[in-house]
Design a protein around this motif. Sequence first.
Motif, short mmCIF file in Angstrom:
data_model
loop_
_atom_site.label_atom_id
_atom_site.label_comp_id
_atom_site.label_asym_id
_atom_site.label_seq_id
_atom_site.Cartn_x
_atom_site.Cartn_y
_atom_site.Cartn_z
N TRP A 350 119.12 52.17 -104.48
CA TRP A 350 120.39 52.15 -104.86
C TRP A 350 120.43 53.32 -105.53
N ASP A 351 121.96 53.73 -105.33
CA ASP A 351 122.39 55.24 -106.13
C ASP A 351 123.79 54.80 -106.52
N ARG A 352 124.20 55.74 -107.22
CA ARG A 352 125.37 55.82 -107.98
C ARG A 352 126.67 56.51 -107.17
N GLY A 353 126.27 57.09 -106.09
CA GLY A 353 127.17 57.88 -105.29
C GLY A 353 128.11 56.96 -104.32
N PRO A 354 129.22 57.54 -103.85
CA PRO A 354 130.12 56.67 -102.94
C PRO A 354 129.58 56.11 -101.65
N GLY A 355 128.61 56.69 -101.38
CA GLY A 355 127.63 56.08 -99.97
C GLY A 355 128.31 56.23 -98.76
N ILE A 356 128.27 55.52 -97.52
CA ILE A 356 128.59 55.72 -96.41
C ILE A 356 129.62 54.65 -96.06
N ALA A 360 131.46 54.36 -90.64
CA ALA A 360 130.54 55.63 -90.19
C ALA A 360 129.27 54.98 -90.19
N TRP A 361 128.80 53.70 -90.76
CA TRP A 361 127.48 53.34 -90.82
C TRP A 361 126.80 53.51 -89.70
N PRO A 362 127.54 52.70 -88.43
CA PRO A 362 126.58 53.03 -87.04
C PRO A 362 126.57 54.05 -86.69
N GLN A 363 127.25 55.18 -86.99
CA GLN A 363 127.01 56.63 -86.61
C GLN A 363 125.92 57.07 -87.02
N ALA A 364 125.72 56.87 -88.51
CA ALA A 364 124.70 57.29 -89.17
C ALA A 364 123.13 56.89 -89.13
N LEU A 365 123.15 55.85 -88.26
CA LEU A 365 121.72 55.28 -87.78
C LEU A 365 121.47 55.93 -86.60
N GLN A 366 122.68 56.58 -85.90
CA GLN A 366 122.23 57.33 -84.73
C GLN A 366 121.21 58.64 -85.06
N GLY A 397 112.75 43.53 -88.87
CA GLY A 397 113.84 43.52 -89.54
C GLY A 397 114.75 44.36 -89.04
N GLN A 398 115.85 44.82 -90.05
CA GLN A 398 116.81 45.70 -89.64
C GLN A 398 117.30 46.82 -91.06
N LEU A 399 118.01 47.55 -90.84
CA LEU A 399 118.39 48.45 -91.91
C LEU A 399 120.04 48.01 -92.06
N GLU A 400 120.37 47.88 -93.37
CA GLU A 400 121.72 47.54 -93.64
C GLU A 400 122.13 48.32 -94.93
N CYS A 401 123.43 48.22 -95.13
CA CYS A 401 123.90 48.91 -96.36
C CYS A 401 124.74 47.84 -97.18
N ARG A 402 124.76 48.24 -98.51
CA ARG A 402 125.51 47.23 -99.46
C ARG A 402 126.29 48.05 -100.55
N ARG A 403 127.26 47.50 -101.00
CA ARG A 403 127.86 48.18 -102.07
C ARG A 403 128.43 47.23 -102.99
N SER A 404 128.34 47.63 -104.18
CA SER A 404 128.58 46.72 -105.43
C SER A 404 129.09 47.66 -106.61
N ALA A 405 129.38 47.09 -107.92
CA ALA A 405 129.95 47.86 -108.87
C ALA A 405 128.85 48.77 -109.27
N GLU A 406 127.44 48.76 -109.04
CA GLU A 406 126.54 49.58 -109.47
C GLU A 406 126.29 50.83 -108.57
N PHE A 408 125.92 52.33 -104.02
CA PHE A 408 125.78 52.15 -102.95
C PHE A 408 124.34 52.03 -102.75
N ALA A 409 123.78 51.12 -101.70
CA ALA A 409 122.19 50.96 -101.43
C ALA A 409 122.04 50.72 -99.96
N VAL A 410 121.04 51.09 -99.42
CA VAL A 410 120.40 51.03 -98.02
C VAL A 410 119.28 50.11 -98.44
N VAL A 411 119.61 49.00 -97.29
CA VAL A 411 118.48 47.84 -97.51
C VAL A 411 117.78 47.81 -96.39
N LEU A 412 116.46 47.67 -96.40
CA LEU A 412 115.39 47.63 -95.35
C LEU A 412 114.81 46.18 -95.50
N ARG A 413 115.05 45.36 -94.54
CA ARG A 413 114.72 44.13 -94.40
C ARG A 413 113.46 44.23 -93.24
#
Length: 429
Positions: A350-356, A360-366, A397-406, A408-413
């Motif tokens: 997790w970080d406190r930035g705006p994230g992706i 744009a997320w599918p492009q970021a995985l390329q 597994g797979q790589l995902e992104c998640r957003r919340s009030a805290e 932006f997070a990148v999730v590795l399952r």
Amino acid sequence: MASPAAVKYALVGAGVSALSLALLQALLAQRLERAQILQLGPEVAFNLRLGELALDRLPPAALSRLSGLPLRVGANPPISTDRRLQRQARQLQQELCREIAPCLPVLPAAGERPGVWVELLSPLEPVWLFTPLDPQRGRAPDPLLLGLALLAGSISSSLLYLWWEVQRPLQQLEQALAQVGNTAQTLPSPLPAAGSGAVRRLTARFKAMVQRLAANERDRTTMLAGIAHDLKSPLTRLRLRLAGHGEQQRAEADLDALERITGQFLLFAGGGDAEAAVHLPLDQWLAELSAAIEPDQLQLDLEPLEACVQPTALGRAVGNLIDNAFSHGQPPLRLVLRREGPDRFRIEVWDRGPGISAEAWPQALQPFQRLDRARGGSGHCGLGLAIAARVAASHGGQLECRRSAEGFAVVLRGRSVTSGHRCVGSGNP
């Protein structure tokens, strides 16, 4: 419910069986007909000799009444146009010609009862002897012939099935395999799903292999095209700084950038695919992995759990996620480890930035894709998320992104590596 292919081959087998039965029945009828004529010849010859001797003393009517022989007086007996009777009449005449001389005429008889007319040698007027023939039509199929016909139909449908559902798709697969590895040609086009179940599964595996080869070829082409661009900037700056004085610190930074770019390229090229899996406590391993980062910059929220993983590859993937969060997000960061079921785990950065954005997320995985189009400036070459996604896939597994009030997070399952790798042991990193 039977498949259309099974119904098709069953119909073919039934058709071949019916045709075989008809041919065998016709051959049997001809053999029986010939045997009947051979058996009937001596009997008719005896009746002719007896009738000719009796006609010297008795009239035809009295002879027919006393002997029971069916006789007809007249020059023109009723003649049938049945081809079968005509053929039998010719065959019987040939047999009688071997028994009696001169050869007597034999004519097919017209009427409800099948038979032939045989002329007797009468001194006064023409006299004809009627000889009945046993009809061969309408006989029930012989059990042996029926069995042979069914066997022929089964063999024919089996051979057709082997050719159409097995041999033909395998020949197509062989031709497609011959193109793989031929540098003069492109990769073969995917084969259509056809044939038996085993052939379909083999074709599907070949199709997946072709797709992997095509993807690897695209990645290799993209990687080779990006190497020159990504290394050009730090090499140019290093050359200029080494030419002056007092630029040693910046030159070392450029060398670090070169080392990072080279490492990312080697990792993306598949250098860690053959790494052995190790059983270890993930929470302790992640804590040691991030020990060099200040606690106020990275907070740990690790649930105790153990898993069988490839530690070097997974460590690089997590390191890329942390490095991306520091480069593009806002500290403090938070590293989370959670259990998601038997042998499954989830790692979140997790970080406190705006994230992706989601678009744009599918492009970021390329691979080699930088959303800000700034490449090579600090050793980033657009491979961080692509490598992490590949490591997640190798761990089921797979790589995902998640957003919340805290933030932006990148999730590795992922899950414990159980197929393709053998867990070599347990221990701490």
